[in-house]
Design a protein around this motif. Structure first.
Motif, PDB file in Angstrom:
ATOM      1  N   ARG A   1       0.853  -1.186   0.000  1.00 33.21           N
ATOM      2  CA  ARG A   1       0.000   0.000   0.000  1.00 33.21           C
ATOM      3  C   ARG A   1       0.891   1.240   0.000  1.00 33.21           C
ATOM      4  NH1 ARG A   1      -5.111   0.608   2.690  1.00 33.21           N
ATOM      5  NH2 ARG A   1      -5.243  -1.630   3.024  1.00 33.21           N
TER       6      ARG A   1
ATOM      7  N   GLY B   1      -3.066   0.105  -6.682  1.00 34.70           N
ATOM      8  CA  GLY B   1      -4.384   0.131  -7.290  1.00 34.70           C
ATOM      9  C   GLY B   1      -4.631   1.395  -8.093  1.00 34.70           C
ATOM     10  N   TYR B   2      -4.301   2.530  -7.478  1.00 34.48           N
ATOM     11  CA  TYR B   2      -4.706   3.817  -8.048  1.00 34.48           C
ATOM     12  C   TYR B   2      -3.529   4.736  -8.348  1.00 34.48           C
ATOM     13  CZ  TYR B   2      -9.351   2.443  -6.369  1.00 34.48           C
ATOM     14  OH  TYR B   2     -10.531   1.776  -6.147  1.00 34.48           O
ATOM     15  N   GLY B   3      -2.295   4.247  -8.239  1.00 38.43           N
ATOM     16  CA  GLY B   3      -1.129   5.114  -8.404  1.00 38.43           C
ATOM     17  C   GLY B   3      -0.658   5.633  -7.053  1.00 38.43           C
TER      18      GLY B   3
ATOM     19  N   GLN C   1      -0.034   8.656  -5.973  1.00 40.72           N
ATOM     20  CA  GLN C   1      -0.494   9.956  -5.470  1.00 40.72           C
ATOM     21  C   GLN C   1      -1.973  10.149  -5.723  1.00 40.72           C
ATOM     22  OE1 GLN C   1       2.315  12.557  -7.530  1.00 40.72           O
ATOM     23  NE2 GLN C   1       3.466  12.674  -5.614  1.00 40.72           N
TER      24      GLN C   1
ATOM     25  N   MET D   1      -7.145   8.801  -4.087  1.00 33.79           N
ATOM     26  CA  MET D   1      -7.490   7.390  -3.956  1.00 33.79           C
ATOM     27  C   MET D   1      -6.288   6.524  -3.602  1.00 33.79           C
ATOM     28  SD  MET D   1     -10.747   7.062  -4.560  1.00 33.79           S
ATOM     29  CE  MET D   1     -11.054   5.347  -5.080  1.00 33.79           C
TER      30      MET D   1
ATOM     31  N   GLU E   1      -6.476   3.677  -1.033  1.00 32.71           N
ATOM     32  CA  GLU E   1      -7.571   2.702  -1.089  1.00 32.71           C
ATOM     33  C   GLU E   1      -7.073   1.320  -1.503  1.00 32.71           C
ATOM     34  OE1 GLU E   1     -11.040   3.004  -0.676  1.00 32.71           O
ATOM     35  OE2 GLU E   1     -10.586   4.939   0.245  1.00 32.71           O
ATOM     36  N   PRO E   2      -7.602   0.282  -0.876  1.00 32.43           N
ATOM     37  CA  PRO E   2      -7.227  -1.061  -1.326  1.00 32.43           C
ATOM     38  C   PRO E   2      -7.874  -1.366  -2.669  1.00 32.43           C
ATOM     39  CG  PRO E   2      -8.947  -1.203   0.338  1.00 32.43           C
ATOM     40  CD  PRO E   2      -8.580   0.258   0.227  1.00 32.43           C
TER      41      PRO E   2
ATOM     42  N   PHE F   1      -8.097  -4.616  -5.871  1.00 31.68           N
ATOM     43  CA  PHE F   1      -7.690  -5.886  -6.446  1.00 31.68           C
ATOM     44  C   PHE F   1      -8.124  -5.899  -7.900  1.00 31.68           C
ATOM     45  CE2 PHE F   1      -7.524  -7.398  -2.017  1.00 31.68           C
ATOM     46  CZ  PHE F   1      -6.382  -8.179  -2.055  1.00 31.68           C
TER      47      PHE F   1
ATOM     48  N   ASP G   1       5.710   4.258 -11.870  1.00 29.81           N
ATOM     49  CA  ASP G   1       4.413   4.188 -11.185  1.00 29.81           C
ATOM     50  C   ASP G   1       3.424   3.463 -12.107  1.00 29.81           C
ATOM     51  OD1 ASP G   1       2.042   4.685  -9.832  1.00 29.81           O
ATOM     52  OD2 ASP G   1       2.344   6.854  -9.655  1.00 29.81           O
ATOM     53  N   ALA G   2       3.039   2.250 -11.730  1.00 29.53           N
ATOM     54  CA  ALA G   2       2.076   1.475 -12.528  1.00 29.53           C
ATOM     55  C   ALA G   2       0.873   1.160 -11.652  1.00 29.53           C
ATOM     56  CB  ALA G   2       2.712   0.184 -13.037  1.00 29.53           C
ATOM     57  N   SER G   3      -0.316   1.384 -12.175  1.00 27.53           N
ATOM     58  CA  SER G   3      -1.528   1.172 -11.379  1.00 27.53           C
ATOM     59  C   SER G   3      -2.472   0.202 -12.064  1.00 27.53           C
ATOM     60  CB  SER G   3      -2.243   2.500 -11.148  1.00 27.53           C
ATOM     61  OG  SER G   3      -2.764   3.012 -12.358  1.00 27.53           O
TER      62      SER G   3
END
Lengths: 396, 396
Positions: free
Chosen positions: B97, B125-127, B129, B132, B135-136, B138, B196-198
Motif C-alpha cells: 500500500r 491500485g490507483y497510483g 499519489q 485514492m 484505497e485497497p 484488487f 508508477d504502474a496502477s
C-alpha cells in the motif's frame, strides 16, 4: 515532457491492435514512431466505425504519438525505400502473416544484413516458426484455443469471450518488453535481434494455475462467473437499489473486518466460515449470507461501509459512470487531446509513469500519409519534388 | 541460454500477481531476481490452494526464475539490510500500500539517495499519489471500476468478470515496460527513476473505443457476448456434435471466402449482407444463417473448412484440450521444469522470444528463504555464521 525513449527510431508496419498498441507504447515513452501504411486505404482499422469527421476512433485509440507515411508495397521501389529507412531505424514492428516480409526482400536476414543494430519485432498468431505459423489468428481465436474462453463466464452458461481484446493487448505489451530487452542487450553487443511475440503464447501465459492444475492434478479449470478462484466471499452482488457492486473480502485478513461491518460476529464462530479453507468448501452458503446483507442496502452505502473497513469494493461502472468518475481526471487516466480534423479527442492517458521522464501525448493519431514528405525528408534527405515524383508514380 | 537482461540485479518485494509477474518477466529475460519475503509465511500466495508436496501451484506460476530470501520487516535491522542490498540493485519492485515503504525508511527519496542508479517500480491500485492512493484494490475492483466488467458477458446477462486476472497481468507488463524504459534512459543520465504502474490505469488502457465513443458520441459501450464489436459474422457457435467453436469472417476480405465454403454465393448479392456496413446493421440475420450451417456439421469439419479458406476458426478448448494440443508443446508454450520438492511442474513457457538471447527457465519457483544464505553472502559478503545470527534473532 521528455520521455525515456527519446531518440529511439521506430518503423511501425503493423495493423489492427497487437502491433499498433506496441508501437504506441514506445511512442508514449518518447520514441519517434513512423507508421508505414498503404497509400489510399492505410491501416484497415481506418475504415472501422465509428468515425468522427471521417477519422476512425478505433484507429485513433491505437496510433497516437506516431507519424504516418505511405509506402505501396506492391511496388518494389517501396521495398527499396523501406530498406533505406531500415538503415537508420532502431526498431521495426510488423504483424504480417509470417513469410510476407521475406517476399518483399525484407525478412530478418535481409534487414539484419542491412543494419546489424536493427531490432525486428514480429507479432503473429502462432509465432514465426512451426506447423501453425501460416495459420490466420485473431484475438478471439487465441482466447478460444488457449482456454481463456473456457474459464470465463457463468458456470451454467457458455464459454465467454473477454469484452476487450485482452490477448491483443497482452501481446502488444509482451512485444514491447521484448523490444526493450533487446535494446538493453544491444548496449553490450552492438547487435540487434529478432523478437517473436505470438497471440497464442501471450494467451497461454495468462491462465493462472490452469496449466499445472490440469497437468499435475488432472483438475480442469472451468468457469466461476464473477467469483474469485482462490478466496471467498469475493463476488458481484446486486444492492437494494438494483446497482451491481463487486467486493473482495475472502482471505483471512479481510473476512473478520467484513463480519464487523455486517455486525455478524457469529460468522467467525461458524465452522463453515471461520477459515479460508472452510469458506472455500462453503462458497454458496457464505455468498448467500453476504448477498442477503447487501440486498438490503443501497449500493453506495455498502461500498462506503466496505471501504471504511479497508475492504476492496466498487460499483460496477457503466461507461457514463467511468467518464464521470473524478479520479479518472485527477489521475489523468482519461485525457483530452486536440486532433486537427476530429477536434477534441478523449482517450486513456499515459499508462505507466516515470518520475523524471514521463513522456507526453505529443500528437494524436496521424491522418493517412500526413508525414510522408516530412519523414522522407528527415530520414532519407528527399526533397518535396523527389517525394512528389514518387507520389505521381503511386510508390508513396 | 543467455538472456538479454543477464546481469541486471532485481529486488522483488512484491506479493500476489501484478508485482510477481513483473519480476518473473525480468527473470525470464535473464535478470538476477531476488524475491524478498517475510520469514515463516512468505508471500501470502504460498498459502493458496492447490498445493503439491506442500508447494502452492499459484506461487509457482508467478515466481520461477527467482531466488528467495527472507527479511522480517517488523525488525528495523531488516530495513537496514534492505538498504544495503539496494546499494547494489538496479531495480526494486514493490506493491505494498502506498506509504508502507516510507514507514520503513525505504521510500523513493531514501532509496534514491542511497543509490541514484536504482529504478524503483511501484505497483498499486490507483497510483502513488492523489485522493485514492490509499484505497485497497484488487483485479476485480479494477475490472469493475474501469468499465471492463460492464463490457464483458452476454447482453442479457449481468456484468461479467474476466476468467483470469487480466488487469493484474496487464499491470505487470506495463510495469516491466516502464522498468526497461528507465533502464534505457539510465544509459544517458546514470540516474534511475521511479516507475508508477496502477491497476486502474492499466485497466482503463484496455477499453478499445469505449472512452472516445462515450465522450465524443455519447454512446455507452456495453456487452456483446462473444461477438466481435467491429465486424460480422464473428461469433461463437455450437456445432452438430455439441462442441463450441469460434470463427471470424466479418470483414470484407473474409466474408466472400465464407460464402464460398458455405456454397452460398447468394449471400454476397443480398443487400443485407453484401458489405461490412450492411452486415453490421443485420448481425442477428447473418449470424442465424451461419449458425444454421454450422449446426449441421461436426465442429472439426467446420473448423477444417474455415481454415482451408484461410479464415480464423478454432474449437473452444477445455483445459484437457489445451494440454493435448500438439502445437503447445511444439512451440514450447507449455513446458516442464523440475522442482526439488514438487517434482515435474508444468507451466507456460517463455512468452516473448529473442533470437540471440532467448533466456531460459533456469529454476522453478524457490522455496521460502531457500537462498537467504547464498544471496546475503553474494550481495553483502556475509558468512554463514553472520546469517545464522540474524536467523536466531528472527531478522531473516
Amino acid at each position: 515532457m521528455p520521455g525515456p525513449l527519446d531518440g529511439l527510431k521506430v518503423l511501425d508496419l503493423s495493423r489492427f491492435i497487437a502491433g499498433p498498441h506496441c508501437g504506441m507504447m514506445l511512442g508514449d515513452l518518447g520514441a519517434d514512431v513512423v507508421k508505414v501504411e498503404r497509400p489510399r486505404r492505410g491501416d484497415d482499422t481506418r475504415a472501422l466505425e465509428p468515425h468522427v469527421e471521417g477519422e476512425s476512433l478505433y484507429f485513433m485509440v491505437f496510433n497516437r504519438n506516431k507519424r504516418s507515411i505511405t509506402l505501396n508495397f506492391r511496388d518494389p521501389r517501396a521495398h527499396g525505400l523501406l530498406r533505406e529507412m531500415v538503415k537508420q531505424a532502431d526498431v521495426l514492428i510488423e504483424n504480417f502473416r509470417p513469410g510476407t516480409m521475406e517476399k518483399m526482400g525484407c525478412g530478418w536476414d535481409d534487414l539484419h544484413a542491412i543494419n546489424p543494430r536493427l531490432i525486428m519485432a514480429r507479432i503473429s498468431g502462432y509465432g514465426q516458426q512451426g506447423s501453425m505459423a501460416a495459420e490466420p489468428c485473431f484475438d478471439g481465436i487465441a482466447q478460444a484455443t488457449s482456454g481463456l474462453m473456457e474459464i470465463t463466464g457463468d458456470p451454467d452458461g457458455p464459454p465467454t469471450m473477454g469484452g476487450t481484446f485482452l490477448v491483443d493487448y497482452a501481446t502488444a505489451l509482451y512485444a514491447s518488453i521484448g523490444i526493450l530487452a533487446a535494446v538493453e542487450h544491444r548496449h553490450k553487443t552492438g547487435k540487434g535481434q529478432m523478437v517473436d511475440a505470438s497471440l497464442m503464447g501471450s494467451a497461454v501465459s495468462m491462465l493462472v494455475t490452469a496449466i499445472p492444475e490440469q497437468a499435475m492434478l488432472g483438475r480442469a479449470m472451468s468457469r466461476v462467473g464473477n467469483r474469485d478462484r482462490y478466496s471467498a466471499p469475493a463476488q458481484t452482488f446486486r444492492a437494494a437499489d438494483g446497482v451491481w457492486l463487486h467486493m473482495v473480502a475472502g482471505n483471512d485478513a479481510h473476512f473478520p473486518r467484513l463480519t464487523r461491518i455486517m455486525k455478524r460476529p457469529d460468522l467467525l464462530e461458524d465452522p463453515r466460515f471461520a477459515t479460508l479453507e472452510a469458506r472455500m468448501r462453503n462458497i454458496p452458503a457464505i455468498e448467500a449470507v453476504v448477498g442477503e446483507w447487501i440486498a438490503g442496502l443501497p449500493a453506495d452505502e455498502v461500498v462506503a461501509l466496505l471501504r471504511q473497513a479497508e475492504l476492496p469494493a466498487a460499483r460496477i461502472a457503466t461507461l457514463p459512470d467511468l467518464l464521470a468518475n473524478p479520479y479518472m481526471r485527477e489521475a489523468r487516466q482519461i485525457v483530452e487531446t486536440q486532433h486537427p480534423k476530429a477536434g477534441t479527442v478523449t482517450t486513456h492517458g499515459l499508462t505507466v509513469r516515470l518520475s523524471d521522464t514521463p513522456g507526453e501525448i505529443r500528437h494524436p493519431a496521424p491522418m493517412l500519409g500526413q508525414h510522408t514528405d516530412e519523414v522522407l525528408g528527415e530520414w532519407l534527405g528527399m526533397t518535396p519534388s523527389d517525394v512528389g515524383a514518387l507520389r505521381d508514380d503511386g510508390t508513396v
